[in-house]
Design a protein around this motif. Structure first.
Motif, mmCIF file in Angstrom:
data_model
loop_
_atom_site.group_PDB
_atom_site.id
_atom_site.type_symbol
_atom_site.label_atom_id
_atom_site.label_comp_id
_atom_site.label_asym_id
_atom_site.label_seq_id
_atom_site.Cartn_x
_atom_site.Cartn_y
_atom_site.Cartn_z
ATOM 1 N N ASN A 1 0.762 -1.238 0.000
ATOM 2 C CA ASN A 1 0.000 0.000 0.000
ATOM 3 C C ASN A 1 0.798 1.297 0.000
ATOM 4 N N PRO A 2 1.875 1.398 0.767
ATOM 5 C CA PRO A 2 2.489 2.738 0.899
ATOM 6 C C PRO A 2 2.981 3.285 -0.430
ATOM 7 N N GLY A 3 2.806 4.591 -0.608
ATOM 8 C CA GLY A 3 3.354 5.244 -1.785
ATOM 9 C C GLY A 3 4.866 5.347 -1.687
ATOM 10 N N SER A 4 5.489 5.409 -2.830
ATOM 11 C CA SER A 4 6.951 5.474 -2.868
ATOM 12 C C SER A 4 7.382 6.902 -3.165
ATOM 13 N N THR A 5 7.425 7.714 -2.140
ATOM 14 C CA THR A 5 7.868 9.100 -2.272
ATOM 15 C C THR A 5 8.757 9.448 -1.095
ATOM 16 N N LEU A 6 9.842 10.125 -1.380
ATOM 17 C CA LEU A 6 10.787 10.515 -0.350
ATOM 18 C C LEU A 6 10.202 11.582 0.573
ATOM 19 N N THR A 7 10.265 11.352 1.865
ATOM 20 C CA THR A 7 10.190 12.403 2.866
ATOM 21 C C THR A 7 11.553 12.419 3.529
ATOM 22 N N LEU A 8 12.247 13.521 3.436
ATOM 23 C CA LEU A 8 13.647 13.543 3.838
ATOM 24 C C LEU A 8 13.760 13.744 5.347
ATOM 25 N N HIS A 9 13.707 12.602 6.058
ATOM 26 C CA HIS A 9 13.945 12.613 7.503
ATOM 27 C C HIS A 9 15.429 12.498 7.819
ATOM 28 N N GLU A 10 16.168 11.897 6.887
ATOM 29 C CA GLU A 10 17.570 11.632 7.192
ATOM 30 C C GLU A 10 18.395 11.563 5.910
ATOM 31 N N LEU B 1 19.233 22.652 1.377
ATOM 32 C CA LEU B 1 18.017 21.868 1.562
ATOM 33 C C LEU B 1 16.808 22.686 1.128
ATOM 34 N N PRO B 2 15.819 22.054 0.493
ATOM 35 C CA PRO B 2 14.598 22.772 0.099
ATOM 36 C C PRO B 2 13.671 22.909 1.308
ATOM 37 N N LEU B 3 13.591 24.098 1.869
ATOM 38 C CA LEU B 3 12.800 24.349 3.069
ATOM 39 C C LEU B 3 11.508 25.065 2.714
ATOM 40 N N THR B 4 10.553 24.981 3.610
ATOM 41 C CA THR B 4 9.265 25.623 3.383
ATOM 42 C C THR B 4 9.069 26.757 4.379
ATOM 43 N N SER C 1 9.206 17.442 2.823
ATOM 44 C CA SER C 1 8.237 16.697 2.010
ATOM 45 C C SER C 1 8.010 17.313 0.639
ATOM 46 N N GLY C 2 8.992 18.002 0.095
ATOM 47 C CA GLY C 2 8.802 18.668 -1.188
ATOM 48 C C GLY C 2 9.157 17.832 -2.396
ATOM 49 N N PHE C 3 9.063 16.506 -2.287
ATOM 50 C CA PHE C 3 9.521 15.621 -3.360
ATOM 51 C C PHE C 3 8.374 14.819 -3.981
ATOM 52 N N GLY C 4 7.131 15.316 -3.878
ATOM 53 C CA GLY C 4 5.965 14.557 -4.294
ATOM 54 C C GLY C 4 5.789 14.433 -5.791
ATOM 55 N N ALA C 5 4.899 13.517 -6.181
ATOM 56 C CA ALA C 5 4.652 13.233 -7.601
ATOM 57 C C ALA C 5 4.045 14.425 -8.316
ATOM 58 N N LEU D 1 13.376 26.869 -7.061
ATOM 59 C CA LEU D 1 12.920 27.262 -5.739
ATOM 60 C C LEU D 1 12.659 26.047 -4.855
ATOM 61 N N GLY D 2 12.702 24.880 -5.455
ATOM 62 C CA GLY D 2 12.554 23.604 -4.767
ATOM 63 C C GLY D 2 13.087 22.521 -5.671
ATOM 64 N N PRO D 3 12.958 21.243 -5.276
ATOM 65 C CA PRO D 3 13.525 20.158 -6.091
ATOM 66 C C PRO D 3 12.871 20.004 -7.459
ATOM 67 N N ASN D 4 11.542 20.317 -7.547
ATOM 68 C CA ASN D 4 10.797 20.176 -8.806
ATOM 69 C C ASN D 4 10.875 18.767 -9.383
ATOM 70 N N ALA D 5 11.005 17.794 -8.520
ATOM 71 C CA ALA D 5 11.091 16.404 -8.965
ATOM 72 C C ALA D 5 10.274 15.516 -8.034
ATOM 73 N N TRP D 6 9.685 14.479 -8.622
ATOM 74 C CA TRP D 6 9.235 13.356 -7.802
ATOM 75 C C TRP D 6 10.466 12.514 -7.510
ATOM 76 N N VAL D 7 10.737 12.336 -6.214
ATOM 77 C CA VAL D 7 11.845 11.479 -5.787
ATOM 78 C C VAL D 7 11.242 10.318 -5.010
ATOM 79 N N ALA D 8 11.534 9.123 -5.451
ATOM 80 C CA ALA D 8 10.965 7.932 -4.829
ATOM 81 C C ALA D 8 11.667 7.631 -3.512
ATOM 82 N N SER D 9 11.059 6.780 -2.747
ATOM 83 C CA SER D 9 11.664 6.354 -1.494
ATOM 84 C C SER D 9 13.027 5.726 -1.765
ATOM 85 N N PRO D 10 14.065 6.109 -1.012
ATOM 86 C CA PRO D 10 15.412 5.585 -1.288
ATOM 87 C C PRO D 10 15.540 4.080 -1.140
#
Length: 769
Positions: free
Chosen positions: A466-475, A493-496, A635-639, A651-660
């Motif tokens: 079930n889980p989506g494959s998108t990076l949330t950069l915790h580490e 780092l892309p900050l909000t 969390s700026g790496f969404g689809a 101004l941000g990553p502008n990319a979908w980045v999958a879970s590492p």
């Protein structure tokens, strides 16, 4: 048998060629202009007076292609030019990471020959123009010495990309030559007469170690007294080719009509320099080296500059002036050279950078008085000072792509160059450029025909149900070496907007000391110069290893890149990471002398440039990210990024980045109704921060580590539609033989490497045309 009777006079064979656009000059600018226009659907004639394409970047001159990335020596992050010039540089890096000029030639020729809409005329010098009225060119006439053929080239539109502006000159286009006074455009950096108001030419040479002693006898015309070159002590046997860019001459002469005189003087210098290296005894390591190649033509920096409706000037560069008709960007320093070149007592160049890239308006790219003449290359409408930046080849090529697309739209709509200034037409041009891969700062692609922008996007982790494959950069993982803070070092780092996150990292200290850490941002959105300090923390360290918890308790003012800066402290090391992640970068407050970067730019305020620090990346395999935990995670790496119309970090990553930890993530596009899809376009990460110099520098990889190389596309019935197994390019365009009818597209990607997650900048889908 051919037997010709006597005649009083004969004319050469003449061929008349009609097209939509005639481009005079096949340097990198003319080449990229031609390819762009041809791909946009118009017929192009490309007339080049040399046997190869590429101009100063070709094997005849061998200068590296460079632009806004500036050898990674300025604060222009992710600034490599896009579109065709990016495609060429990526291909050259893949096939030719060593920078062999002959192989580079073949890549340019291959790209041009692949376009059926281009008629290429090599060895063809244009020497005459005809006009149908005072303001319109009707014909360019050239001669090819190799096949003894005269060509009459007719078209409604012409582009001068010849370097010296031969077509513009012949047709009567307004031009300038030499430096303006400081008063004309309020340019305090305008040179004095003593410094000189023209840049000269250079000729390069290449050497080779053959493993056995080699004798060298210089020609009689070689320079005998090397001390006539004030910087002769800078010669190094380790350097060759364009590393000797400062072997320059001609700025006191007519850099058009005196080129042969300049060439001979440069030959004298080059052969004299090699005589000195081989026979003076100063370089014993030269005993087994031979002179492998010397350029037969000089590389030119400056001659004529033609006037358009707008003239680019120093303040546009420094202030990063926005333009409604921006179609390109630059970022090389304003780089002026003393007119006496190699014989000058002054430094070989005088360079000053801006805090970020600057926009270049379309109005600099066509003549103000010849209505159907486009301008491309170093001859665009710019002051001498501004040309000191806009003249470099990648910038010239990027501008020329805008010209090629403008010519296509003008042809298809029966417009002249100036007609595209109307607001809706300009937006049409800008959108067409963005779709082709061009980057225009602060503009994004908005394509109503793109079906992907109307789809529901869903990601899937291949290891879980079930889980989506998108990076949330915790580490950023703690699995790298230790980096000593011999200079300031920072994690971008892309900050909000809002409360700044908390950071945790590991350091080790050799002594009792204080480490300073600051959170910074650029004063201007879209720049990457960390000139505003939001907060600072000092940590008193004892000898040994420490876990550092950094809570700045600061408010981040906007969605943009922030810099966690670890200040210089030679007694402290910080843990790095092996992870390479799209949109994440480390930078360092260090020197890059190749571009006059000494850690900080501190000009005389009177010359009109700003003071600021340089924070620049490390060229791989250096430049590891810094290991840290981030709370809350980023969390700026969404689809949703794949349809935002910006195909690089900005101004941000502008990319979908999958879970590492996902080796084969999936992305699914869904529509409520069946769609008919003919074409799918991807934009992948070929590391726009890597300069990809075409010669001399070399590159650590043939394929950029972030680039997705393998992926598969399936329809709603799980039928395989397309497989890619060996991608290395930025833009991938897939056209199905037959249109596909489906309510979903499922794309399955393979992770580029164990420490690199899948990343996609853009995805577009189109129906049949």
């Amino acid at each position: 048998m051919l037997k010709a009777s006597a005649a009083h006079l004969r004319a050469p064979k003449t061929e008349i060629i009609q097209s939509d656009l005639v481009i005079v000059g096949g340097g990198l600018a003319g080449t990229c202009c031609a390819i762009t226009a041809a791909r946009a659907g118009i017929r192009v004639v490309l007339a080049q007076d040399r046997p190869v394409l590429g101009g100063n970047s070709s094997s005849e001159v061998r200068l590296w292609v460079l632009g806004a990335t500036s050898h990674m020596g300025n604060n222009n992050r992710w600034a490599r030019e896009g579109g065709v010039v990016d495609e060429i540089l990526v291909e050259n890096t893949y096939r030719n990471p060593e920078g062999n000029g002959i192989i580079y030639d073949t890549i340019l020729l291959e790209k041009v020959l692949a376009e059926p809409n281009i008629r290429l005329l090599l060895n063809t010098a244009v020497y005459e123009a005809e006009k149908s009225s005072d303001n319109l060119i009707s014909k360019a006439i050239g001669f090819c010495s190799q096949n003894s053929t005269r060509y009459e080239l007719t078209a409604p539109l012409f582009c001068d990309a010849s370097g010296d502006g031969i077509l513009g000159f012949l047709s009567g286009a307004a031009f300038r030559m030499g430096a303006e006074s400081a008063d004309e455009f309020d340019e305090p950096f305008a040179p004095s007469e003593e410094y000189g108001n023209l840049l000269g030419h250079s000729i390069y040479f290449m050497t080779k170690d053959v493993g056995k002693p080699v004798k060298y006898v210089a020609p009689d015309y070689a320079l005998k007294d090397i001390t006539k070159i004030p910087r002769y002590r800078k010669f190094s046997i380790k350097d060759q080719g364009a590393h000797f860019w400062w072997i320059e001459y001609g700025g006191r002469l007519d850099t058009v009509h005196d080129t042969e005189l300049i060439k001979w003087e440069l030959w004298k210098v080059v052969y004299g320099v090699w005589d000195y290296m081989k026979n003076s005894g100063t370089f014993p390591e030269a005993e087994t080296m031979t002179l492998e190649w010397v350029g037969h033509i000089p590389g030119k920096r400056e001659s004529r500059r033609f006037e358009g409706p707008y003239i680019l000037k120093q303040s546009d560069f420094v202030q990063q002036q926005p333009f409604e008709d921006a179609v390109s960007f630059g970022g090389w320093a304003v780089d002026l050279h003393p007119a006496d070149g190699v014989f000058s007592e002054k430094p070989g160049c005088n360079q000053y950078h801006s805090k970020g890239v600057y926009s270049i308006p379309y109005r600099t790219m066509y003549s103000r008085n010849i209505d159907n003449l486009f301008l491309a290359g170093r001859i665009i409408s710019a002051s001498h000072v501004a040309m000191g930046s806009s003249r470099v080849m990648a910038t010239c090529a990027h501008n020329a792509q805008a010209v090629g697309m403008a010519a296509a739209l003008a042809t298809q709509n029966n417009w002249l160059p100036a007609d595209l200034l109307e607001t809706q037409r300009m937006q049409q041009l800008q959108q067409a450029l963005l779709k082709s891969g061009q980057h225009i700062p602060f503009l994004s692609l908005k394509d109503e025909k793109d079906l992907a922008s109307k789809a529901q996007l869903r990601t899937k982790h291949s290891l879980h149900e079930n889980p989506g494959s998108t990076l949330t950069l915790h580490e950023i993982p703690f699995n790298g070496e230790w980096h000593t803070l011999i200079y300031g070092s920072a994690q971008m780092l892309p900050l909000t907007q809002g409360a700044a996150p908390r950071f945790e990292t590991e350091v080790q200290s050799e002594s009792s000391t204080t480490l300073t850490v600051s959170l910074r941002i650029s004063s201007k959105a879209g720049n990457f110069t960390p000139d505003i300090v939001l907060a600072t923390r000092d940590f008193d360290l004892s000898p040994g290893r420490h876990e550092l918890i950094i809570d700045f308790e600061a408010e981040f003012p906007r969605n943009d890149y922030g810099f966690v800066c670890f200040h210089e402290n030679k007694d402290v090391s910080i843990r790095t990471s092996q992870a390479r992640i799209t949109g994440i970068l480390s930078v360092f407050n260090k020197h890059n002398r190749a571009v006059s970067n000494f850690g900080k730019q501190e000009p005389d305020p009177a010359i009109g440039f700003e003071s600021f620090e340089f924070w620049v990346p490390g060229r791989r395999p250096d430049g590891a990210n810094f290991a840290m935990k981030i709370t809350p995670g980023l969390s700026g790496f969404g689809a949703e990024n794949i349809t935002n119309g910006v195909n690089r970090p900005f101004l941000g990553p502008n990319a979908w980045v999958a879970s590492p930890d996902d080796p084969e993530p999936e992305l699914t596009l869904s529509w409520p109704e069946t769609q008919t899809i003919q074409q799918v376009d991807f934009a992948f990460d070929t590391d726009f921060d890597h300069p990809m110099e075409s010669a001399i520098w070399g590159h650590p990889e043939r394929i950029m580590p972030f680039t997705v190389q393998e992926y598969r596309i399936f329809d709603e019935n799980h039928q395989l539609l397309y497989t890619c197994e060996s991608n290395h390019q930025t833009l991938n365009r897939i056209r199905f033989d037959q249109p596909v009818k489906t309510r979903t597209l499922n794309i399955r990607f393979k992770r580029p490497g164990p420490d690199v997650p899948v990343a996609v900048f853009g995805l577009r889908c189109y129906g049949p045309e």
